[in-house]
Write a protein that holds these residues in place. Structure first.
Motif, PDB file in Angstrom:
ATOM      1  N   GLN A 433       0.900  -0.922   0.360  1.00 15.57           N
ATOM      2  CA  GLN A 433       0.169   0.141   0.115  1.00 15.57           C
ATOM      3  C   GLN A 433       1.146   0.907  -0.083  1.00 15.57           C
ATOM      4  OE1 GLN A 433      -2.983   0.124   2.873  1.00 15.57           O
ATOM      5  NE2 GLN A 433      -3.480  -2.476   2.725  1.00 15.57           N
ATOM      6  N   ASP A 434       2.176   1.155   0.774  1.00 10.62           N
ATOM      7  CA  ASP A 434       2.532   2.341   1.171  1.00 10.62           C
ATOM      8  C   ASP A 434       3.493   2.425  -0.694  1.00 10.62           C
ATOM      9  OD1 ASP A 434       2.940   2.672   3.206  1.00 10.62           O
ATOM     10  OD2 ASP A 434       3.858   0.916   3.946  1.00 10.62           O
ATOM     11  N   VAL A 435       3.469   1.266  -1.071  1.00 15.87           N
ATOM     12  CA  VAL A 435       4.575   2.107  -3.417  1.00 15.87           C
ATOM     13  C   VAL A 435       2.977   2.004  -3.690  1.00 15.87           C
ATOM     14  CG1 VAL A 435       5.329   0.434  -4.853  1.00 15.87           C
ATOM     15  CG2 VAL A 435       5.736  -0.718  -2.532  1.00 15.87           C
ATOM     16  N   ALA A 436       2.164   1.886  -3.611  1.00 15.89           N
ATOM     17  CA  ALA A 436       0.899   2.292  -4.050  1.00 15.89           C
ATOM     18  C   ALA A 436       0.705   4.160  -4.138  1.00 15.89           C
ATOM     19  CB  ALA A 436      -0.867   1.283  -4.092  1.00 15.89           C
ATOM     20  N   ASP A 437       1.267   4.038  -2.671  1.00 19.71           N
ATOM     21  CA  ASP A 437       0.692   4.885  -2.429  1.00 19.71           C
ATOM     22  C   ASP A 437       1.869   6.436  -3.092  1.00 19.71           C
ATOM     23  OD1 ASP A 437      -0.394   7.640  -0.354  1.00 19.71           O
ATOM     24  OD2 ASP A 437       1.390   7.732   0.607  1.00 19.71           O
ATOM     25  N   SER A 438       2.837   5.626  -3.178  1.00 17.59           N
ATOM     26  CA  SER A 438       3.821   6.548  -3.746  1.00 17.59           C
ATOM     27  C   SER A 438       4.200   7.004  -5.472  1.00 17.59           C
ATOM     28  CB  SER A 438       5.598   5.509  -3.345  1.00 17.59           C
ATOM     29  OG  SER A 438       5.272   4.615  -4.516  1.00 17.59           O
ATOM     30  N   THR A 445       9.167   7.971  -7.676  1.00 16.75           N
ATOM     31  CA  THR A 445       9.529   7.543  -6.718  1.00 16.75           C
ATOM     32  C   THR A 445       8.845   6.167  -5.951  1.00 16.75           C
ATOM     33  OG1 THR A 445       6.896   8.690  -6.649  1.00 16.75           O
ATOM     34  CG2 THR A 445       9.050   9.882  -5.444  1.00 16.75           C
ATOM     35  N   ASN A 446       8.018   5.555  -7.116  1.00 18.98           N
ATOM     36  CA  ASN A 446       7.351   3.998  -7.348  1.00 18.98           C
ATOM     37  C   ASN A 446       8.179   3.181  -7.196  1.00 18.98           C
ATOM     38  OD1 ASN A 446       6.120   1.980  -7.407  1.00 18.98           O
ATOM     39  ND2 ASN A 446       5.135   2.245  -9.946  1.00 18.98           N
ATOM     40  N   VAL A 447       8.995   3.777  -8.446  1.00 15.68           N
ATOM     41  CA  VAL A 447      10.664   2.431  -8.143  1.00 15.68           C
ATOM     42  C   VAL A 447      11.617   2.687  -7.010  1.00 15.68           C
ATOM     43  CG1 VAL A 447      13.124   2.472  -9.391  1.00 15.68           C
ATOM     44  CG2 VAL A 447      10.407   2.679 -10.434  1.00 15.68           C
ATOM     45  N   ILE A 448      11.662   3.250  -6.738  1.00 20.20           N
ATOM     46  CA  ILE A 448      12.641   3.784  -5.500  1.00 20.20           C
ATOM     47  C   ILE A 448      11.580   2.756  -4.168  1.00 20.20           C
ATOM     48  CG2 ILE A 448      13.581   5.491  -3.313  1.00 20.20           C
ATOM     49  CD1 ILE A 448      13.225   7.909  -5.818  1.00 20.20           C
ATOM     50  N   PHE A 449      10.447   3.388  -4.163  1.00 23.04           N
ATOM     51  CA  PHE A 449       9.697   2.479  -2.290  1.00 23.04           C
ATOM     52  C   PHE A 449       9.844   1.047  -3.154  1.00 23.04           C
ATOM     53  CE2 PHE A 449       8.628   6.370  -1.362  1.00 23.04           C
ATOM     54  CZ  PHE A 449       8.451   6.307   0.120  1.00 23.04           C
ATOM     55  N   GLY A 450      10.025   0.372  -3.644  1.00 24.92           N
ATOM     56  CA  GLY A 450       9.654  -0.684  -4.539  1.00 24.92           C
ATOM     57  C   GLY A 450      11.163  -1.645  -4.258  1.00 24.92           C
ATOM     58  N   THR A 706      -8.554   6.865  -3.937  1.00 24.95           N
ATOM     59  CA  THR A 706      -8.066   8.301  -4.672  1.00 24.95           C
ATOM     60  C   THR A 706      -6.997   8.161  -5.199  1.00 24.95           C
ATOM     61  OG1 THR A 706      -6.546   7.718  -2.517  1.00 24.95           O
ATOM     62  CG2 THR A 706      -8.923   9.253  -2.107  1.00 24.95           C
ATOM     63  N   LEU A 707      -6.196   6.986  -5.511  1.00 25.40           N
ATOM     64  CA  LEU A 707      -4.615   6.972  -6.165  1.00 25.40           C
ATOM     65  C   LEU A 707      -5.490   6.706  -7.730  1.00 25.40           C
ATOM     66  CD1 LEU A 707      -3.159   4.478  -4.287  1.00 25.40           C
ATOM     67  CD2 LEU A 707      -2.907   7.216  -4.376  1.00 25.40           C
ATOM     68  N   GLY A 708      -6.968   5.841  -7.703  1.00 23.95           N
ATOM     69  CA  GLY A 708      -7.668   5.507  -9.168  1.00 23.95           C
ATOM     70  C   GLY A 708      -8.220   6.727  -9.873  1.00 23.95           C
ATOM     71  N   PRO A 709      -9.084   6.630 -10.880  1.00 21.58           N
ATOM     72  CA  PRO A 709      -9.160   5.021 -11.653  1.00 21.58           C
ATOM     73  C   PRO A 709      -8.101   4.737 -12.635  1.00 21.58           C
ATOM     74  CG  PRO A 709     -11.104   6.687 -12.573  1.00 21.58           C
ATOM     75  CD  PRO A 709      -9.876   7.149 -11.512  1.00 21.58           C
ATOM     76  N   LYS A 710      -8.036   3.551 -13.643  1.00 21.65           N
ATOM     77  CA  LYS A 710      -7.687   3.103 -14.410  1.00 21.65           C
ATOM     78  C   LYS A 710      -7.368   4.306 -15.105  1.00 21.65           C
ATOM     79  CE  LYS A 710      -8.896  -1.909 -14.567  1.00 21.65           C
ATOM     80  NZ  LYS A 710      -9.163  -2.722 -15.342  1.00 21.65           N
ATOM     81  N   LYS A 716      -0.964   4.814 -14.688  1.00 19.80           N
ATOM     82  CA  LYS A 716      -0.099   5.061 -15.605  1.00 19.80           C
ATOM     83  C   LYS A 716       1.733   4.750 -14.619  1.00 19.80           C
ATOM     84  CE  LYS A 716      -2.272   7.719 -18.906  1.00 19.80           C
ATOM     85  NZ  LYS A 716      -2.303   8.615 -19.962  1.00 19.80           N
ATOM     86  N   ALA A 717       1.702   5.854 -13.400  1.00 21.09           N
ATOM     87  CA  ALA A 717       2.872   4.704 -13.251  1.00 21.09           C
ATOM     88  C   ALA A 717       2.940   3.841 -11.608  1.00 21.09           C
ATOM     89  CB  ALA A 717       3.816   6.036 -11.135  1.00 21.09           C
ATOM     90  N   ALA A 718       1.819   3.225 -11.829  1.00 26.02           N
ATOM     91  CA  ALA A 718       1.779   1.893 -10.813  1.00 26.02           C
ATOM     92  C   ALA A 718       2.591   0.560 -11.784  1.00 26.02           C
ATOM     93  CB  ALA A 718       0.672   1.746 -10.564  1.00 26.02           C
TER      94      ALA A 718
END
Length: 765
Positions: A433-438, A445-450, A706-710, A716-718
């Protein structure tokens, strides 16, 4: 040392009977799955809770469209044809390698005593005479071919099972998520039990046939049997690498162009790479990874245990029941897994999406608990009260309860590793969930958290492996470690069933999308797929943990066979091997990652080209050229599998021949230590990115919505993170398991040659 309670005759009956029961159970599951017809003429409507007698064209929404069934059958046929074509092409290439390497084994091992037919002094008991080295060469070659053929056959049948089951799962999803789950899980059980039972039966029959020639020379017999593990492992390497490159090239190409550039759904039939993507699920995650877990890990752990056992008190006194203890553990595992499977298919019914993942996790818990009891019983009746185990030149006194604890510690360590893996890869917990939030702030930031998540996820599994090694070695030396590895894999039939369930569910979702079925059906198949992703990550955790233990056990057997007194890292010969060995997983990962990137690049070029040149494709009025994308993935994977395979297969031969057994021991230790860390990190990082994307897509919580939708920026970052993680979790990470085990078993097979003729550079320079 007393005698075992279980007579030899009963042992000789139990092992093949358990294997036959496993095969019969898999065929029964297959028969039940096939009762779901892929034709629109089914009109039966009975209230069977598993849904196998229900009308296929009766959806909850009241839709009664027979063309949907025909469309599902058409798509399934296209996926099956693509997967079959790929495997036949791959097998032509690996068949050439198989024959060439078999000749190499014969020449290397036969030359140890100059192809002499005279008996030789036994390696461990100098007072006895053993069969000639030429016999070891011949029988090791035969065992290698048997292991290779079994591996190839297992991959092919696993793929066929999955491609027959995917559309049937889609159709059953029309009647509810519970019915779809049962079809997918039964299909996975077909593969799990067929492969586990078949591998056990082939290995046991091979031992019996070899025993006709070897007689009382059990040292030579089980040294030759190691060729079986080498054959299965080498084929698993090429299957995993080629399948991983195929599936991830198609997946990355389909995702980047389809979801990011063109903003069309996953598995949309307008995407030219969609069939190649679904084919890849079968050739990579079924034919490749299923064989990796089963034949690669299971065969090698059995061979490692049997080799050490043959030079212990059981082998010296020719105690068959105690000698076959590893195979008895595997036999009990088949029965335990059979009982466990019934909890998912017959005893309880899935009624809601939220029940899917707990049902799969219960399979692991139940099988582990039952297996603990089974191992306790078999240790009591199949082992003497006390006995001795070979421990680097001496015999170590061991009690039967200590050996039980060795198996049990491996069994429960595997479960711990599996649940830690789940914690770091399931979107039900805070790390993903933290990775998704990033993803709010973009792909970087998604790559860094992952990456941070993957590195952190290594800690607890490594401690679990370390404790397993310490406990099992303290109790029963290297044999204890081999049995801990076998304990971790003793519930392999259940593990394979869960592992195969994932790709089958993934394919089912793709077929639902391509067949134009309702959004509700796709939600059900996505729920099945999400649970499968998490449990697949758990399976990878099991595989990596067992790989570490198996490799260490094989390493110990190699050191003993090569007559190395101590492995001293302060010696320059050993240290240079250690540092080079630690580098090899990075070199191998670089090769496989670049191979996926190169193949994906061709796919990314082809998909937009079709969108731009085929009128009406994006509007859905024209069909894409699926065949071209399938051909791109096939050609790229076959071409790109050769360099990584050559690196793994040639390294022990080159190091052992030119630098000697001491340097080779350093290489094996170095590759083991670094390979395990990279494999865990890569697999968990990729799994976390995948489920972070699914977390946003599902929108099941307020935070996710809050992060979506598709199609949103966060989504797109995910997707970008998911595409980066694809080759990590499905190509490089899992393949590293094979690297560390294959190099160890290959070194063990060629140990007589390296000990006699190796170290040419140090001899003459």
């Amino acid at each position: 040392m007393g005698a075992a309670l279980l007579p030899d005759l009963i042992t000789e009956i139990i092992i093949p009977v358990c294997a036959v029961i496993g095969i019969a159970f898999s065929l029964l599951q297959w028969y039940i799955v096939l009762r779901v017809k892929l034709s629109p003429d089914s009109t039966r409507n009975n209230n069977n809770k598993n849904g196998f007698s229900d009308s296929l064209i009766e959806e909850e929404e009241g839709l009664n469209d027979q063309s949907v069934v025909a469309k599902c059958a058409e798509i399934q046929n296209a996926i099956s044809e693509g997967a079959t074509s790929f495997l036949f092409t791959e097998y032509q290439y690996v068949g050439i390698f198989m024959v060439a390497f078999a000749v190499l084994i014969f020449l290397f091992l036969g030359s140890v005593e100059g192809f002499s037919t005279s008996s030789q002094e036994c390696t461990y008991d100098k007072t006895r005479r053993c069969k000639p080295a030429l016999a070891t060469a011949i029988f090791s070659t035969v065992a290698f071919l048997l292991g290779a053929i079994t591996s190839l056959g297992s991959g092919f049948f696993g793929m066929k099972i999955a491609t027959y089951a995917n559309a049937r799962t889609t159709l059953e999803a029309r009647k509810g998520v519970g019915k779809a789950f049962i079809v997918a899980f039964r299909s996975g059980a077909v593969m799990g039990f067929l492969l586990a039972a078949n591998g056990l039966l082939v290995l046991y029959i091979t031992i019996l046939l070899f025993k006709i020639y070897y007689g009382d020379d059990w040292e030579g017999l089980f040294e030759a049997i190691t060729g079986y593990g080498l054959g299965g492992s080498s084929m698993a390497l090429f299957g995993r690498v080629a399948g991983g490159i195929y599936t991830k090239a198609a997946d990355v190409g389909a995702d980047l162009v389809g979801k990011v550039e063109r903003d069309i759904p996953e598995d949309d039939p307008r995407n030219p790479a969609v069939i190649a993507d679904n084919v890849g699920d079968n050739v990579g995650d079924i034919a490749g990874y299923g064989v990796l877990i089963f034949l690669d890990s299971y065969a090698e752990s059995s061979c490692a245990a049997l080799v050490v056992r043959s030079i212990s008190s059981f082998g010296i006194s020719h105690d068959l029941t105690a000698m076959m203890y590893p195979l008895l553990v595997s036999s009990v595992g088949i029965i335990v897994c059979l009982i466990t499977t019934l909890f998912a298919t017959d005893f309880f019914e899935i009624k809601a999406v939220k029940e899917i993942e707990p049902a799969l996790k219960k399979q692991l818990i139940i099988s582990t608990a039952l297996m603990t009891v089974g191992v306790a019983v078999i240790s009591w009746i199949a082992l003497p009260t006390s006995f001795t185990i070979f421990d680097f030149g001496s015999q170590k006194e061991v009690q039967n309860w200590q050996l039980f604890l060795c198996v049990a510690v491996g069994l429960w360590a595997g479960l711990i590793i599996g649940f830690v893996t789940e914690y770091y890869t399931s979107n039900a917990y805070s790390p993903v969930q933290d990775v998704a939030d990033s993803c709010r702030t973009g792909a970087a930031t998604n790559v860094i958290f992952g990456l941070a998540l993957g590195y952190k996820s290594v800690i607890i599994p490594i401690f679990a492996i370390a404790i397993s090694i310490f406990v099992s070695f303290s109790f029963a030396a290297m044999y204890g470690i081999a049995m801990a590895a076998l304990g971790m894999l003793s519930t392999i039939a259940t593990g394979l069933a869960i592992d195969a369930y994932g790709p089958i569910s993934d394919n089912a979702g793709g077929i639902a999308e391509m067949a134009g079925m309702s959004h509700r059906i796709r939600e059900r198949t996505d729920a099945l797929d999400a649970a499968g992703n998490t449990t697949a990550a758990i399976g990878k955790g099991f595989a990596i943990g067992s790989a570490a233990l198996v490799s260490l056990a094989l390493f110990g057997a190699f050191v003993s066979r090569a007559s190395i007194q101590t492995v001293d890292v302060l010696t320059p010969k050993v240290f240079i091997g250690l540092i080079v060995g630690a580098m090899l997983p990075y070199w191998f990962s670089a090769m496989t990652m670049k191979s996926v990137g190169s193949a994906a690049l061709k796919m990314v070029e082809e998909v937009p080209k079709q969108f731009n040149t085929i009128p009406g494709l994006l509007e859905g009025t024209a069909k894409p050229d699926y065949a071209t994308c399938v051909k791109i993935s096939t050609d790229a994977s076959i071409k790109e599998m050769i360099p990584p395979g050559a690196l793994v297969m040639l390294t022990p031969l080159i190091v052992g021949t030119f630098f000697g057994v001491e340097t080779l021991s350093g290489v094996l230790a170095g590759s083991l230590v670094s390979g395990v860390q990279i494999a865990i990190s890569a697999s968990n990082t990729g799994g976390a990115w995948d489920n972070a994307k699914k977390y946003i897509e599902a929108g099941a919580s307020e935070h996710a919505r809050t992060l979506g939708p598709k199609g949103s920026d966060a989504h797109k970052a995910a997707v970008i993170g998911d595409t980066i993680g694809d080759p990590l979790k499905d190509t490089s990470g899992p393949s590293l398991n094979i690297l560390i085990k294959l190099m160890a078993v290959e070194s063990l097979v060629f140990a007589p040659f390296f000990a006699t003729h190796g170290g040419l550079l140090f001899k003459y320079l």
